[in-house]
Write a protein that holds these residues in place. Structure first.
Motif, PDB file in Angstrom:
ATOM      1  N   CYS A  21      -5.741   4.831  -1.754  1.00 53.88           N
ATOM      2  CA  CYS A  21      -5.766   3.564  -2.512  1.00 53.88           C
ATOM      3  C   CYS A  21      -6.543   3.749  -3.814  1.00 53.88           C
ATOM      4  O   CYS A  21      -6.105   3.306  -4.877  1.00 53.88           O
ATOM      5  N   PRO A  73      -4.383  -4.044  18.494  1.00 54.01           N
ATOM      6  CA  PRO A  73      -5.266  -3.759  19.633  1.00 54.01           C
ATOM      7  C   PRO A  73      -5.838  -2.342  19.608  1.00 54.01           C
ATOM      8  O   PRO A  73      -6.957  -2.132  20.061  1.00 54.01           O
ATOM      9  N   ASN A 117      -6.701   6.991   3.970  1.00 53.53           N
ATOM     10  CA  ASN A 117      -5.916   5.907   3.365  1.00 53.53           C
ATOM     11  C   ASN A 117      -6.689   5.235   2.235  1.00 53.53           C
ATOM     12  O   ASN A 117      -6.125   4.905   1.186  1.00 53.53           O
ATOM     13  N   TYR A 168     -15.584  -2.819   9.311  1.00 50.30           N
ATOM     14  CA  TYR A 168     -15.532  -3.617  10.527  1.00 50.30           C
ATOM     15  C   TYR A 168     -15.346  -2.652  11.683  1.00 50.30           C
ATOM     16  O   TYR A 168     -14.455  -1.812  11.651  1.00 50.30           O
ATOM     17  N   PRO A 217     -15.077  -8.278  17.494  1.00 55.48           N
ATOM     18  CA  PRO A 217     -14.573  -8.114  18.868  1.00 55.48           C
ATOM     19  C   PRO A 217     -13.268  -7.331  18.900  1.00 55.48           C
ATOM     20  O   PRO A 217     -12.960  -6.645  19.871  1.00 55.48           O
ATOM     21  N   LYS A 218     -12.453  -7.471  17.850  1.00 53.63           N
ATOM     22  CA  LYS A 218     -11.187  -6.717  17.762  1.00 53.63           C
ATOM     23  C   LYS A 218     -10.732  -6.742  16.329  1.00 53.63           C
ATOM     24  O   LYS A 218     -11.318  -7.416  15.487  1.00 53.63           O
ATOM     25  N   LEU A 219      -9.665  -6.001  16.049  1.00 53.63           N
ATOM     26  CA  LEU A 219      -9.086  -6.026  14.711  1.00 53.63           C
ATOM     27  C   LEU A 219      -7.615  -6.429  14.810  1.00 53.63           C
ATOM     28  O   LEU A 219      -7.173  -6.885  15.857  1.00 53.63           O
ATOM     29  N   ALA A 220      -6.891  -6.289  13.711  1.00 50.20           N
ATOM     30  CA  ALA A 220      -5.547  -6.895  13.647  1.00 50.20           C
ATOM     31  C   ALA A 220      -4.564  -6.287  14.654  1.00 50.20           C
ATOM     32  O   ALA A 220      -3.589  -6.932  15.022  1.00 50.20           O
ATOM     33  N   THR A 243      -9.216  -3.232  -2.478  1.00 44.77           N
ATOM     34  CA  THR A 243      -8.226  -2.685  -1.554  1.00 44.77           C
ATOM     35  C   THR A 243      -8.075  -3.612  -0.368  1.00 44.77           C
ATOM     36  O   THR A 243      -8.992  -4.351  -0.021  1.00 44.77           O
ATOM     37  N   ALA A 244      -6.922  -3.540   0.238  1.00 47.21           N
ATOM     38  CA  ALA A 244      -6.748  -4.166   1.546  1.00 47.21           C
ATOM     39  C   ALA A 244      -7.637  -3.425   2.539  1.00 47.21           C
ATOM     40  O   ALA A 244      -8.026  -2.277   2.297  1.00 47.21           O
ATOM     41  N   GLY A 245      -7.984  -4.067   3.638  1.00 49.03           N
ATOM     42  CA  GLY A 245      -8.689  -3.377   4.692  1.00 49.03           C
ATOM     43  C   GLY A 245      -7.848  -2.195   5.151  1.00 49.03           C
ATOM     44  O   GLY A 245      -6.684  -2.364   5.483  1.00 49.03           O
ATOM     45  N   GLN A 246      -8.443  -1.014   5.133  1.00 47.82           N
ATOM     46  CA  GLN A 246      -7.698   0.186   5.505  1.00 47.82           C
ATOM     47  C   GLN A 246      -8.002   0.545   6.945  1.00 47.82           C
ATOM     48  O   GLN A 246      -9.171   0.639   7.345  1.00 47.82           O
ATOM     49  N   PRO A 254     -10.638 -10.616  12.914  1.00 50.16           N
ATOM     50  CA  PRO A 254     -10.771 -11.445  14.117  1.00 50.16           C
ATOM     51  C   PRO A 254     -12.257 -11.689  14.403  1.00 50.16           C
ATOM     52  O   PRO A 254     -13.061 -10.756  14.303  1.00 50.16           O
ATOM     53  N   THR A 283      -5.219  -7.737   1.398  1.00 52.22           N
ATOM     54  CA  THR A 283      -5.799  -8.639   2.384  1.00 52.22           C
ATOM     55  C   THR A 283      -6.567  -7.861   3.450  1.00 52.22           C
ATOM     56  O   THR A 283      -6.297  -6.683   3.683  1.00 52.22           O
ATOM     57  N   THR A 284      -7.519  -8.547   4.058  1.00 55.94           N
ATOM     58  CA  THR A 284      -8.163  -8.051   5.263  1.00 55.94           C
ATOM     59  C   THR A 284      -8.203  -9.196   6.266  1.00 55.94           C
ATOM     60  O   THR A 284      -8.612 -10.312   5.922  1.00 55.94           O
ATOM     61  N   GLU A 324     -12.794  -1.611   3.673  1.00 54.13           N
ATOM     62  CA  GLU A 324     -12.235  -2.060   2.399  1.00 54.13           C
ATOM     63  C   GLU A 324     -13.234  -1.779   1.290  1.00 54.13           C
ATOM     64  O   GLU A 324     -14.452  -1.714   1.532  1.00 54.13           O
ATOM     65  N   HIS A 378      -1.727  -2.751  -0.744  1.00 52.19           N
ATOM     66  CA  HIS A 378      -2.955  -2.015  -0.425  1.00 52.19           C
ATOM     67  C   HIS A 378      -3.973  -2.018  -1.560  1.00 52.19           C
ATOM     68  O   HIS A 378      -5.167  -1.892  -1.310  1.00 52.19           O
ATOM     69  N   VAL A 379      -3.496  -2.120  -2.792  1.00 43.86           N
ATOM     70  CA  VAL A 379      -4.400  -1.993  -3.941  1.00 43.86           C
ATOM     71  C   VAL A 379      -4.124  -3.118  -4.928  1.00 43.86           C
ATOM     72  O   VAL A 379      -2.966  -3.426  -5.214  1.00 43.86           O
ATOM     73  N   ARG A 390      -1.270   6.198  10.419  1.00 40.02           N
ATOM     74  CA  ARG A 390      -0.609   7.234   9.634  1.00 40.02           C
ATOM     75  C   ARG A 390       0.623   6.649   8.950  1.00 40.02           C
ATOM     76  O   ARG A 390       1.095   5.570   9.330  1.00 40.02           O
ATOM     77  N   GLU A 403     -12.003  -0.587  10.413  1.00 37.01           N
ATOM     78  CA  GLU A 403     -11.296  -1.024   9.206  1.00 37.01           C
ATOM     79  C   GLU A 403     -12.292  -1.010   8.056  1.00 37.01           C
ATOM     80  O   GLU A 403     -13.458  -1.377   8.246  1.00 37.01           O
TER      81      GLU A 403
END
Lengths: 621, 621
Positions: free
Chosen positions: A87, A141, A83, A104, A136-139, A57-60, B134, B130-131, A148, B44-45, A64, A146
């Motif tokens: 998936c 702000p 989510n 993460y 430190p952060k994700l995609a 899976t992509a990072g979820q 940062p 993808t994931t 996966e 997502h999948v 919403r 996250e």
């Protein structure tokens, strides 16, 4: 007061539903090495134990569907896990198939592992291998979590059968049972982890309640009544004893006995208007030949496919309260607004259930006459139990249907099957989820893309006692304000549980679904207090609440029956049932009689089986 | 001016190449669940849909092969993606097989997603899951981006054939065609996503250009001429009308008609020297028995295997400009320096093509006499099209060749095959990429390790008009300064496209390859201006430029023919062709005649097929 029918007593008691067919087993094995520090929250090693397909899976993140992000961190984590669950479900996997989770966390504080409770709730007993990565952060702000997954789905050996049936709702199961009776080898591939499609009876109050289809009758729904007898199900006559309540928008009158239109003097004009319009509906309805509503119809009927139901009603010059009443009907019957469908579509839909008045009725011969103590999913489980062992695979969403050479190749999440014919029993709008090769005829795909599934939700509120009955009400209420349009008494007296089922449908549902779970509940309870309050003392301490939002179901995406807008019936009245080469189509929306009902589903399944048997020269003459 | 040969007119016109054999399909299915926020940049999948082998890569960073890191962030990201592409190619996968990408970005700024454009360029239409993570830093201070992939390669069912051919270049394809004609079941496993090996005709100017092998002739290259007739290919006589240009290092003379050595008085001594040395070459060359250059050779020839070509030339007392001319020859013919190969190896190589003068010639009977309008890859595609359907698998690099029991087991990236015999047609230095069991004889492996592939690049520069011809030049230039050593007119007048192909080869190529793409282009265009400028008005507005660096090709690693240093021919003259048990070896470098040319490749394929047929008692006598 609801009561079992007299003849129901003659049946052998069957207090519980047949068991669910078994879920496919997982092939993921997790373990811990000797001499290693272990944790109750994860395992160190996960491995596959046989042929598998891999899922990643992509990072979820906790976003919403509408793009909003909960501000509460735990709620955000919960949404990310929701989510992730979606998936997995899309892939045909479930949490037991998860090998590895990587998550993460922004500003991770090991003294406050707030992800843990939601995560353990998500995992149940399963413990995959995990890696926690503080970042430190994700995609975005606002995102603080996250996650996966890597999962593995065990693969069955390829199998050759006569017919593959896609979907184990009533229509698919009925077709499969008929085909097996005729001696054919059948494989039923169901995407969900259960049979039944829109029949779903979930645990409540030590028994079950129906979050999907709930009513049958014992006269013009001959198939359902026969199945009820075959599976010795206990029937409950829908309670219509006592007054109903309607809110202000439907007329100034407030309460009157079920089935009557008693009103005080000031409402007389409104009532006359309602009766006039109803009569026009019924008369027009009865002119329809349900086998070919457009082709064999009059000029008037043909014209009625070119305007919306709302436009037609307005053209009849009806008053506002009549339009409100009809709006409630459209919502409760199809989960859409009168403006969302063609007038002819709606009238044909009613005619399929005997007519406008009969379809709406909770009385003998009506659409909502009898309920099932054991829940309507018993029909589906009963049919599934009739299949030869091994005929049914759950959690097997079908990916590709390839017509090659003299047969059809069906690729599912858990295996590939070769067949002479395929019966597709999934809702029309979901055809797009399958890759057909060659592609389905463009008319078929256009139709599938253009039909619309209703916004259909139930909130079933359980009480210690049937307080409304004790105060002279049957439990039926109607409201055009919402959030719910209708309530009905759905108690099972024999099991000692008492409930009002609230139908949140159409436009009000679209707003209500955006609320938080707590706010959705509050909105419904507030409305119960508002609508009953002027006439009765409302029990404000429900003992249990069950919610079902059919829009959120991966493999339904709405309920109960795809709806056609203006012009579509004219274009597609034959297309909806037309086979595409060796692929046949069933489902309640393809039925001639009782579309959108269980009866229609079963009848369409019978038709699909007959089509296949005819082409294979196996039909019983 | 180039023109079609008279007899070419007799052929049925075949304006385009045969189509490429189909690429294997991917078994990775990507999708989005219902009711989830979707993105145009990822899915997502991802899941596999059948038996697969799994591929994972290390995190790839933007580091060049020489260890340098681009300072521009986007360039660094681009380099990381180039490296990731190499990883996939090595595994036999391509971007469509990628299930999942995880990428790590230092100081990620969501308002400036600068990774996105290069990533989408890399992915094409494919959208894996993808994931994005940062991170505060990565493994090296200058690294700002790291990306890793999980991919899945579909697996064919095991198959039993008579012969597996490894490699679908000309030699392998010729062998396979011959074996199938003899009635054997053959499987050809090609690592690339195309057939042809070092024949590769790429799109340019609405037609194609040859970035690899480009010339044949119609006399002593009998196989290639027969194939050209068989596939009705249009032939173009190499343009030798007009003057050539040589730069100062090759002598003080500047320009003279093709094939002449006219010079003014001051150059006379240099010319005399060149002619003297050439004559020695030619005479020595003609003494060689190409079937066993050392074993059946004279003492002189045996001695010539113990010194480099450069040392021998110097021992002949030649002047600097003659050495320069010979250096250009060595580079253009083999992509190496005169110091890199044994004198005997070079002379034998020339003798294989008829002799030093003939091999270098662009005229009748010479090595560069005829080109192919449809591109030389047409030969490979034509042979591939002769194979029985399903005989050829692309993107199937071979991992292991195991001689077990009475047969050979070949493990490729897309399946495992059992065969009685195997023919390996890959370049000798690439034997190390395959695990042989039992290992190849040590002499074979030593030879494979010691031979060296040339540094061979082409830059094909297209112009609106053939401006050089219009000013009296045939397009041939020679330079020992570089970056290019030679240019030739490679126009296809019939298609209205006009090009000079610049050969960047040997030592100058080693420096030139380190430049950025823009600097490589500039260096070549500058040199064109420098070498033509004193004599002609140069068109400085090329309409298209095609670059090919054979060193960068995973499955070639250089071009055109592995070269032997001093002493190696003495050791390995038989070893190069010797079978190892049930494994046979073909390839242009194993040919007796026209080594390094297409003719040699095809002849070696014929020899390999004959070897196998003999051992299987299937040879036609």
């Amino acid at each position: 007061m609801s009561s079992n029918l007299a003849w129901a007593k003659l049946f052998t008691a069957a207090p519980t539903m047949p068991p669910d067919p078994p879920k496919p087993s997982s092939s993921v094995l997790t373990s811990n090495p000797h001499k290693i520090r272990t944790s109750p929250f994860y395992k160190h090693v996960a491995q596959t134990t046989g042929p598998c397909n891999l899922v990643t899976t992509a990072g979820q993140i906790g976003i919403r569907p509408d793009g909003s992000v909960p501000s509460d961190p735990v709620e955000q984590i919960q949404q990310a896990l929701t989510n992730l669950g979606r998936c997995l479900e899309t892939a045909g996997a479930d949490v037991r198939d998860v090998m590895k989770l990587t998550y993460y966390i922004v500003d991770f504080d090991h003294t406050n592992p707030r992800h843990r409770a939601p995560l353990l709730g998500f995992l149940g007993e399963h413990r995959p291998v995990t890696t926690l990565v503080p970042v430190p952060k994700l995609a975005l702000p606002e995102i603080i979590f996250e996650i996966e997954a890597t999962a593995a789905i065990p693969q069955q050996e390829s199998e050759r059968v006569d017919v593959v049936v896609v979907g184990a709702g009533l229509s698919g199961l009925q077709a499969a049972v008929d085909l097996q009776k005729a001696g054919l080898r059948v494989k039923v591939l169901e995407a969900r982890d259960r049979v039944g499609g829109k029949t779903w009876s979930v645990p409540a109050q030590g028994s079950v309640c129906d979050v999907g289809a709930a009513w049958i009758n014992d006269t013009n729904q001959s198939r359902m009544f026969a199945l009820a007898q075959r599976y010795a199900l206990d029937l409950i006559v829908q309670n219509t004893s006592g007054n109903i309540i309607v809110d202000e928008g439907v007329g100034k009158h407030k309460t009157h006995p079920y089935g009557e239109l008693l009103a005080n003097a000031e409402d007389r004009e409104d009532i006359k208007d309602i009766v006039r319009v109803r009569n026009i509906f019924e008369e027009t309805c009865q002119q329809i030949d349900i086998s070919r509503p457009v082709e064999s119809g009059t000029a008037l009927l043909k014209d009625l496919d070119n305007i919306t139901f709302e436009a037609w009603v307005r053209s009849l010059g009806c008053r506002e309260h009549a339009l409100n009443a009809l709006t409630i009907g459209a919502r409760a019957m199809l989960g859409v607004e009168p403006r969302d469908m063609s007038a002819l579509f709606f009238l044909d839909y009613c005619k399929a259930g005997g007519g406008y008045m009969l379809m709406r009725s909770d009385c003998k011969d009506g659409g909502q006459y009898l309920r099932i103590t054991q829940g309507t999913q018993s029909f589906s489980r009963g049919l599934a139990a009739e299949l030869a062992p091994g005929s049914l695979m759950l959690q097997s969403p079908v990916r590709c249907i390839e017509q090659v050479g003299g047969g059809v190749r069906v690729v599912s999440a858990r295996g590939t099957y070769e067949a002479s014919r395929v019966i597709v029993s999934i809702p029309t709008p979901l055809y797009r989820e399958i890759e057909f090769s060659p592609p389905l005829p463009s008319m078929k795909m256009d139709m599938a893309a253009a039909t619309r599934l209703g916004d259909y939700c139930k909130m079933i509120v359980f009480y210690k006692t049937p307080w409304w009955r004790e105060q002279g009400f049957c439990g039926l209420t109607q409201s055009c304000k919402g959030p719910f349009a209708v309530t009905r008494d759905t108690s099972v007296d024999a099991d000692g549980h008492y409930s009002l089922t609230c139908f949140i449908v159409g436009q009000p549902a679209r707003d209500w679904m955006l609320l938080t779970p707590a706010d959705r509940e509050k909105a419904v309870l507030d409305q119960i207090a508002r609508i009953f309050g002027p006439f009765a003392k409302v029990d404000d301490k429900p003992v249990e609440i069950v919610e079902q939002i059919w829009q959120n179901e991966q493999w339904s995406q709405g309920c109960p029956c795809p709806v056609m807008g203006p012009g579509m019936l004219t274009k597609y009245e034959d297309v909806i049932r037309a086979p595409a080469g060796r692929v046949h189509f069933v489902g309640t929306e393809t039925a001639f009689e009782w579309k959108g009902y269980m009866e229609g589903a079963v009848r369409s399944g019978e038709r699909g089986a007959q089509e296949v048997l005819l082409t294979l020269n196996k039909a019983r003459l």
